[in-house]
Design an enzyme around this catalytic site. Structure first.
Site, PDB file in Angstrom:
ATOM      1  N   ARG A 549       1.250  -0.648   7.061  1.00  0.00           N
ATOM      2  CA  ARG A 549       2.814  -0.430   6.930  1.00  0.00           C
ATOM      3  C   ARG A 549       2.865   0.936   7.223  1.00  0.00           C
ATOM      4  O   ARG A 549       2.123   1.930   6.243  1.00  0.00           O
ATOM      5  CB  ARG A 549       3.369  -1.060   5.583  1.00  0.00           C
ATOM      6  CG  ARG A 549       3.618  -2.362   5.707  1.00  0.00           C
ATOM      7  CD  ARG A 549       4.483  -2.800   4.697  1.00  0.00           C
ATOM      8  NE  ARG A 549       4.122  -2.178   3.184  1.00  0.00           N
ATOM      9  CZ  ARG A 549       4.882  -2.072   2.550  1.00  0.00           C
ATOM     10  NH1 ARG A 549       6.103  -2.216   2.322  1.00  0.00           N
ATOM     11  NH2 ARG A 549       4.427  -1.440   1.112  1.00  0.00           N
ATOM     12  N   SER A 610      -6.037   1.143  -0.120  1.00  0.00           N
ATOM     13  CA  SER A 610      -6.477   0.239  -1.259  1.00  0.00           C
ATOM     14  C   SER A 610      -7.958  -0.109  -1.177  1.00  0.00           C
ATOM     15  O   SER A 610      -8.306  -1.427  -1.090  1.00  0.00           O
ATOM     16  CB  SER A 610      -5.687  -0.941  -1.240  1.00  0.00           C
ATOM     17  OG  SER A 610      -4.203  -0.389  -1.216  1.00  0.00           O
ATOM     18  N   ASP A 664      -3.553   1.762  -4.481  1.00  0.00           N
ATOM     19  CA  ASP A 664      -2.328   0.708  -4.316  1.00  0.00           C
ATOM     20  C   ASP A 664      -1.898   0.592  -5.943  1.00  0.00           C
ATOM     21  O   ASP A 664      -0.675   0.161  -6.381  1.00  0.00           O
ATOM     22  CB  ASP A 664      -2.385  -0.647  -3.769  1.00  0.00           C
ATOM     23  CG  ASP A 664      -3.698  -1.584  -4.173  1.00  0.00           C
ATOM     24  OD1 ASP A 664      -4.409  -0.825  -4.827  1.00  0.00           O
ATOM     25  OD2 ASP A 664      -3.743  -2.479  -3.702  1.00  0.00           O
TER      26      ASP A 664
END
Length: 924
Positions: A549, A610, A664
């Site tokens: 994203r 992450s 994350d």
């Protein structure tokens, strides 16, 4: 129907030769016969009214409505499963009350699906009159002696025997092997039994006999025995229908609908006890003067009204009353009667069935009537056949209306457009009456057209069926033991969880000091959480799975606004070269800037990455190893921010200001920290799992400084890689680990996270199938397929709002052919696996919050945990189990769990915003 046994009609003197009260005697014989026949005709509308009324009464009784009392009883039988064909073994059956003044003992051998059928051995014992009327102990001692005498003739030896007890008297059943006698019928009057548990009385008698080791497994009524003794047909046999001396039905109801059980899952066989159905509004219009006379002269006036219109005990009596009336009116037999015609019980079901049989000629009808002491004329045979047909046709139609009510309920429960089901039939009316079944079938098709019903005659329901109930109970008990044994390692005690908490505390301390530990305890160089003063526009990148994203995050006085775009990362890119991966990421960023009109602007950027990293600065992160299916080359051991900046450099005319690399988990903490200043812990439970928290800087050996705080990325997915969790690992965990791309690594994560729970469940189901506990022991290709059992299925299956049929639908979509029992056991496996995951996660959180409390020397700590991840958010019980475990293991910490809103995106921007705020303060 068990409340009906003997004839139940009072003896009377020979009736006067006047017409039946209330019926005139027209001079036209044919007209009077037609008038009598017309009374027994039932319209479709009347049948539908009975169907509707019975359905309403069933619903009221299931809900436990007390006032007004429902017209049927709907008694749970505690039979929770139908046979699935694998039942095997030798079983003893004791029948008491099914055949009047005798008891029967049977030895039934079941051979499973492949085995050839073996006929049961049986012996009948006449019960002396003094035993039927004597003390209860005498009756049960007699039964125990009969059992011993029967078994003495068989090569039983010292083996333990399992017995099914068919006790055909009105009882209140409170368990499969618990049944209290309400009242004796059928000529029995043994003292000291009514109000007692008849199973316990039998057990006591067997123990007094002391000859054999016999376990009374189940007490069963004949209707349930009929259903359970049904040979497998087209569909599942989940309805039993008996029309014998009396009538009754049973069927498999959803347990959650039975108020008295207080059960949420599974099914239970319900005995409808429809013989007592007596709704005047529905039955009144179809009652004849003959029905009223029969009822008035019975011992149970006003009771069992429906049964008296259907049961074999009464069909002959109804025919007798009609024939007697017509004889008195001079229409039949030249106006003469006989003692048999005027005696209650003078005409039996056998007489009616034989006379109505179309194949029986007039000569045969004449012969039967003459045996009854009558002198029939030539025309009488046809009239008598019509009367027998009318009485029996009505009985079959009424029975069909009641059965249609049961079928309609089943279809509603299952929410199926077409219900395909088998109905097991039993009783002398089916056996001896030539047309009863065909009329029943035709009427059911009319009243329940959406049901595809197969009628299957039960094989000796009283014996085979009771043995099958016992066999199913034995199978379920054996399977229960195997299931509990399999799931026992997943059920963690408080002591085990406290040990995990203590081990994690020890690993945390070692990791912070730079000593060998399965917890890396990585500094993130995030030194503060948001204070609410952050402002500005920021870009955020979120790479943590197969979707990537890009976000524009605007932090303003009114809150945070986010615009984002999702881009996919093809598998060939995720497992290709590092340059290819980071070039793809930059291409996505450029596309997003163009869409948002940001081309040429250099906004501060936070990069949520992450994967396990060792940070050496806020904008420096060394990739330690790939996880989650990524394996891009030339990245491990490299600074991923440098790799991103190099890709930016290769793409000309693009300027990006990378301020921070963010895990994350840290982003989740920061996202919730913007809303709650007490949020100092981040937790991810999704595809993977991890945690972070704000540690005292003085405890972090790898970073200089003695004051302030530092957010520590624990990388707790690797906890236990040193073998410290081996005592909690099951063989199923080992199978999942060995099949993974990183065997021996991320052991804690593999017991908790969404990427692995479905696989743990699948391996557990395979094991249970190999034991014969699930799916009839038949391995399916679907279950052999790796990753077919997605973790999302755990969330769906464990949902409280999901009925068992929906659980079955989920599993059937995976190609699994299963029973309701299978669905329940799959549910239990899912619950055990997810509960362990949640408890281990809770033990980890407890270790973290206790560390913070002790760091600060507080008696009580108030702290919030920001949480993200699909498993935590979507699983119906995961979050509550985590919280409960934390409360138990860290009682001096008041912990609030906050679900993060876009932790990896919003959180990365807030890390960047806090860094910018701190940088400005430093400049000032």
């Amino acid at each position: 129907m068990d409340s009906i046994g003997s004839l139940g009609l009072q003896q009377q003197e020979e009736a006067p030769s006047c017409p039946q009260e209330g019926l005139p005697c027209p001079s036209n014989s044919s007209e009077l016969v037609q008038e009598c026949l017309q009374q027994f005709k039932v319209t479709g509308a009347q049948l539908r009214q009975i169907q509707t009324s019975l359905l309403d009464s069933m619903e009221q009784a299931l809900k436990g409505q007390a006032s007004p009392a429902p017209a049927v009883q709907m008694l749970p039988t505690y039979v929770g499963s139908i046979p699935h064909g694998t039942e095997q073994g030798d079983f003893v059956v004791l029948e008491l009350g099914a055949t009047g003044a005798s008891l029967r003992v049977l030895w039934v051998t079941l051979m499973g699906i492949e085995g050839h059928k073996m006929e049961p051995r049986s012996q009948e014992f006449v019960i002396p009159q003094e035993v039927m009327l004597g003390p209860g102990q005498q009756l049960f001692d007699f039964a125990a002696r009969c059992l011993s005498e029967f078994l003495d003739a068989l090569p039983v030896g010292n083996q333990g025997l399992q017995l099914g007890f068919s006790f055909s008297f009105p009882c209140h059943q409170t368990g499969l092997d618990k049944s209290t006698l309400i009242s004796w019928t059928k000529g029995f009057r043994c003292s000291g039994v009514e109000g007692q548990d008849v199973v316990q009385l039998l057990r006591d008698a067997i123990q007094r006999q002391g000859t054999y080791s016999i376990d009374v497994v189940a007490v069963v009524n004949d209707t349930v025995g009929t259903m359970m003794g049904c040979e497998p047909g087209v569909g599942p046999c989940e309805v039993g229908l008996v029309v014998d001396t009396g009538t009754n039905a049973c069927y498999m109801e959803e347990a959650r609908h039975v108020a008295v059980l207080d059960e949420d899952r599974g099914r239970v066989c319900i005995s409808v006890e429809w013989g007592s159905f007596s709704d005047d509004g529905a039955l009144g219009p179809v009652l004849t003067i003959f029905d009223r006379t029969l009822d008035h002269e019975s011992l149970n006036l006003g009771a069992q009204r429906f049964e008296k219109m259907i049961g074999g005990l009464y069909l002959g009596e109804l025919v007798r009353l009609v024939l007697a009336h017509l004889a008195r009116c001079g229409v039949l037999f030249g106006g003469y009667t006989s003692p048999a015609l005027l005696r209650q019980g003078g005409i039996l079901l056998e007489h009616v069935a034989e006379m109505e049989d179309p194949s029986a000629g007039a000569a045969r009808v004449h012969a039967i009537l003459q045996d009854l002491g009558l002198n029939p004329r030539a025309s009488d045979a046809e009239f008598v056949q019509h009367i027998c047909a009318a009485v029996c046709t009505r009985a079959a139609q009424l029975c069909a209306a009641a059965l249609a009510a049961v079928l309609s309920r089943l279809q509603h429960n299952r929410e199926q457009k077409t219900l395909q089901i088998a109905v097991a039939t039993g009783g002398r009316v089916f056996e001896r009456h030539p047309r009863f079944l065909s009329i029943l079938q035709e009427t059911v098709r009319l009243l329940a057209p959406e049901c595809d019903v197969s009628f299957i005659p039960s094989v000796d329901g009283g014996g085979q069926g009771v043995a099958m109930v016992t066999a199913v109970a034995a199978r379920l008990a054996a399977h229960r033991c195997l299931l509990e044994e399999t799931l026992a390692p997943f059920r963690l005690t408080r002591e085990q969880l406290a040990a995990v908490q203590a081990q994690m505390r020890e690993a945390m301390a070692k990791g912070l000091q730079g000593e060998a530990s399965s917890l890396r305890m990585l500094p993130t160089y995030v030194r503060a959480t948001p204070d609410g003063s952050e402002r500005g526009d920021f870009l955020a990148l979120d790479l943590g799975g197969t979707n990537f994203r890009v976000l524009l995050v605007r932090v303003a006085t009114g809150g945070v606004q986010i615009t984002s775009q999702v881009y996919s990362i093809p598998e060939c890119v995720a497992q290709g070269s590092g340059q290819q991966l980071f070039d793809h990421i930059v291409d996505c960023i450029v596309d997003f800037q163009q869409q948002q009109g940001l081309s040429g602007q250099s906004l501060p950027l936070g990069f949520t990455f992450s994967f396990p990293c060792r940070q050496v600065g806020l904008d420096q992160g060394i990739l330690l190893n790939w996880t989650k299916g990524f394996n891009a080359s030339d990245c491990e051991g490299q600074d991923v921010v440098c790799l991103l900046r190099e890709a930016i450099g290769r793409r000309q005319a693009v300027e990006l200001n990378v301020v921070a690399i963010v895990n994350d988990t840290v982003g989740t903490m920061m996202s919730c920290g913007y809303e709650d200043p007490h949020c100092e812990v981040g937790l991810i439970v999704g595809t993977g799992t991890n945690a972070c928290y704000m540690e005292e800087l003085q405890n972090v050996a790898s970073v200089a400084g003695d004051s302030g705080h530092m957010c520590i990325n624990m990388e707790w997915g690797a906890f236990g890689d040193d073998g410290s969790l081996s005592m909690l690992s099951t063989c199923f965990d080992a199978s999942v680990d060995q099949a993974s791309i990183n065997p021996g690594k991320q052991r804690f994560e593999k017991m908790i996270s969404g990427m692995y729970l479905g696989e743990i469940v699948r391996h557990t189901l395979l094991h249970l199938t190999s034991l014969g506990v699930l799916f009839r022991g038949q391995q399916t290709q679907g279950l052999q397929t790796r990753d077919i059992f997605k973790t999302k299925f755990l969330s769906e299956i464990e949902s409280d709002s999901l009925a068992l049929r929906q659980v079955r639908a989920i599993l059937e979509d995976l190609g699994l052919s299963l029973t309701s029992d299978d669905a329940l056991m799959v549910l239990e496996v899912c619950q055990a696996v997810s509960q362990r995951a949640a408890q281990l996660c809770g033990a980890g959180v407890a270790a973290v919050v206790e560390k913070i409390r002790e760091n600060r020397g507080l008696e009580e700590l108030t702290v919030s945990v920001g949480v993200d991840g699909t498993l935590y958010k979507l699983h119906p019980h995961f979050s509550s189990l985590v919280a409960a475990t934390v409360r138990e293991l860290a009682p001096r910490c008041v912990v609030t769990f906050l679900q993060s809103e876009d932790g990896s995106g919003k959180g990365a921007a807030l890390v960047t915003a806090v860094a910018c705020r701190l940088a400005q303060m430093t400049c000032v």
